[in-house]
Structures are given as C-alpha cells and as structure tokens.
Write an enzyme that holds these catalytic residues in place. Structure first.
Site, PDB file in Angstrom:
ATOM      1  N   GLN A 211       0.822  -1.226   0.000  1.00 39.74           N
ATOM      2  CA  GLN A 211       0.000   0.000   0.000  1.00 39.74           C
ATOM      3  C   GLN A 211       0.854   1.273   0.000  1.00 39.74           C
ATOM      4  OE1 GLN A 211      -2.901  -0.189   3.305  1.00 39.74           O
ATOM      5  NE2 GLN A 211      -4.420  -0.343   1.688  1.00 39.74           N
TER       6      GLN A 211
ATOM      7  N   TYR B  89      -1.632   4.111  -0.846  1.00 41.50           N
ATOM      8  CA  TYR B  89      -2.637   4.383   0.194  1.00 41.50           C
ATOM      9  C   TYR B  89      -1.977   4.904   1.479  1.00 41.50           C
ATOM     10  CZ  TYR B  89      -6.786   3.377   3.110  1.00 41.50           C
ATOM     11  OH  TYR B  89      -7.864   3.457   3.959  1.00 41.50           O
TER      12      TYR B  89
ATOM     13  N   ILE C  92     -11.885  -2.153   9.510  1.00 46.58           N
ATOM     14  CA  ILE C  92     -13.318  -2.047   9.796  1.00 46.58           C
ATOM     15  C   ILE C  92     -14.088  -2.958   8.842  1.00 46.58           C
ATOM     16  CG2 ILE C  92     -15.247  -0.409  10.007  1.00 46.58           C
ATOM     17  CD1 ILE C  92     -12.863   0.156  11.944  1.00 46.58           C
TER      18      ILE C  92
END
Ligand code: CAA
Length: 240
Positions: free
Chosen positions: A144, A147, A180
């Site tokens: 990532q 990100y 999440i």
C-alpha cells in the site's frame, strides 16, 4: 436551524455510518458519492438523506458540488472528508495510474473540499472538519505505498489546516480507523485478513458505527478545544 454537514463517500461503508449518525443526532446531512448510483439510491431510500454525485478528486467538481449543497441546504459548517479508495499491490507491480488515482482521491480530495467550504467557515467563525485517515497511514502496510502515503498526508494536512482554522473557530481533526468491517476490507485476500485480525488485540474487525461515534464527538459544538488531533479507533492494533 441544524448545522449542515457534507460527508464525502457518504453512502457506503464508514461514510454511510457517519451520515446516518449525524442525521440521527439532528444535523442536516448531504451524502456525496462518486460512482455507485444503485448503492446511493438505496441509501437515500432507506435514510431519507439527500445524495449528491461528484468526483472528489476533481477540483472543479468539488467547488460545484459544495455550492449545490449550500444552495439546497444552507451554508456548510461541517465537512467529513471520508471518500477513499484502495488499489493495493507491491511497488514493483503498481502502475503509475494506480499510484496517482489513490493520491488524487484520498488526499487531493481533502484539498479540493476544504477549498470549497473553508472560506464560508471563516466568515461564520465556526467550522468542523474531520478527515478520515488510517492506521495504514500511521504504521504503513505491505502492498500500500500509494494508500499509506496518501493517508499519512491526510494526517499532516489535518495538523497544518488546524493551525490556520483555530482563530476562526474552525477545528480540523483526523480519525484513524483500523480494519473495519466494510467492502474495502472484505476485498483483502482472506488468508491475509486472517493474519491481520490475529494482530488486533480486541480480536475482531471494527464496525463502521464505531468510527461514526468518534466523528460525532469531534463535530459537536462543545468540542471547540480539540483541534489538530488524531483519534485512533483500531481495537488496539497500533497505539500511536
Ligand atoms: N509482510 C511481509 N511480507 C508479506 C506481507 C507482509 N505484510 N504480505 C505478503 N507478504 C509476502 C508474502 O508472504 C509473499 O512472499 P513469498 O512470495 O515469499 O511467499 C509475497 O509477499 C507476495 O505476497 P502475495 O502472494 O500476497 O502477493 P500478491 O502480489 O498476490 O498480493 C498484496 C500482494 C496485493 C499486497 C496482498 O498481499 C494484499 O492484498 N495485502 C493486503 C494489503 C492490505 O492490508 N490492505 C488493506 C486494505 S483495507 C484498508 O486499507 C483500510 C484501512 O484503512 C485499514
């Protein structure tokens, strides 16, 4: 009159939970979305929250979108920069396009949207901005670089803008979610996700409503002394 809030990426996942929590707390909410008309229409039918389509990585679209919301609902006093995407791969395999897309969507959007609403907040001497960062912007994550770089920038952006907003009664804070239970995390390969969950002390994924709870706390009128801070909500996975 209830305060007007824009939630970007506000019709799905964490954003939908934030939009709903704000509405339930009495705020007037506009939920922005980028592409999924079907999910947005369903969200609107279920919640009654008006939905607005524009691309948060497009500067002009953000100015027009925010102006449309203000015209329909009133001056925007609360902005939740939540819209974000992943395009995970190792650096060697990552295309320049997937680097740029994540940077433009996840941090470019914060600039674009704040530019649209900040002057109005300055004039009103009140504003609440919450930027959704990430544990992976704080700690990094294999696969990532795009990100993690963008989310890390969200945290720096928050601290810089907080200093500019303070004397106008505008607070700027970040919420840094861990892993999440959303479509985004569901897209992580199962074998990888199992290893990640094993490293979460609370022993499970978080729920979107648990992030919304933190956002709600930060936007309240009496949260005016909290600015430039990051609220980590990650089940103890990274204590920062
Ligand atoms: N640390 C060290 N090595 C790792 C690693 C890690 N975390 N993850 C994978 N590797 C190693 C693998 O063991 C493998 O090594 P070998 O070839 O020696 O076996 C090698 O790296 C390649 O791994 P993959 O087979 O997984 O490679 P791939 O190219 O198929 O996939 C990937 C790479 C896309 C990064 C994949 O591993 C992946 O999707 N990882 C999850 C990334 C992630 O956590 N994303 C979070 C999305 S949710 C989100 O971002 C929301 C938020 O804010 C929290």
């Amino acid at each position: 009159m209830s305060r007007v809030a824009i939630v970007t990426g506000g019709t799905r996942g964490i954003g939908a939970a934030i939009s709903t929590a704000l509405k339930d707390a009495g705020y007037t909410v506009a939920a922005n979305y980028g592409g999924n008309d079907e999910a947005a229409n369903r969200f609107h039918e279920q919640t009654g929250i008006p939905v607005y389509k524009w691309d948060v990585s497009d500067f002009d679209a953000c100015q027009e979108g925010a102006a449309r919301v203000a015209e329909d609902l009133g001056t925007v006093e609360i902005l939740i920069n939540n819209a974000g995407i992943t395009r995970d791969s190792t650096l060697v395999k990552m295309s320049h396009e997937n680097w740029q897309k994540v940077i433009d969507t996840n941090i470019g959007s914060c600039f674009n949207m704040c530019k649209a609403v900040f002057p109005g907040m300055q004039a009103n001497k009140f504003g609440r901005i919450v930027n959704i960062g990430s544990i992976n912007g704080q700690a990094g994550q294999y696969g990532q670089v795009n990100y993690a770089a963008a989310k890390s920038a969200v945290h720096g952006f928050t601290k810089a803008l907080a200093q500019e907003g303070a004397r106008f009664g505008i607070t700027v804070n970040a919420v840094a979610p861990g892993y999440i239970n959303t479509d985004m995390v569901a897209a992580v390969p199962e074998r990888v996700l199992e290893k990640i969950i094993a490293r979460i002390p609370v022993g499970r994924l978080g729920e979107a409503s648990e992030i919304a709870r933190g956002v709600l706390f930060l936007v309240e009128d009496d949260a005016g002394f909290i600015t430039g801070s990051t609220l980590s909500i990650n089940g103890g996975q990274h204590m920062y």
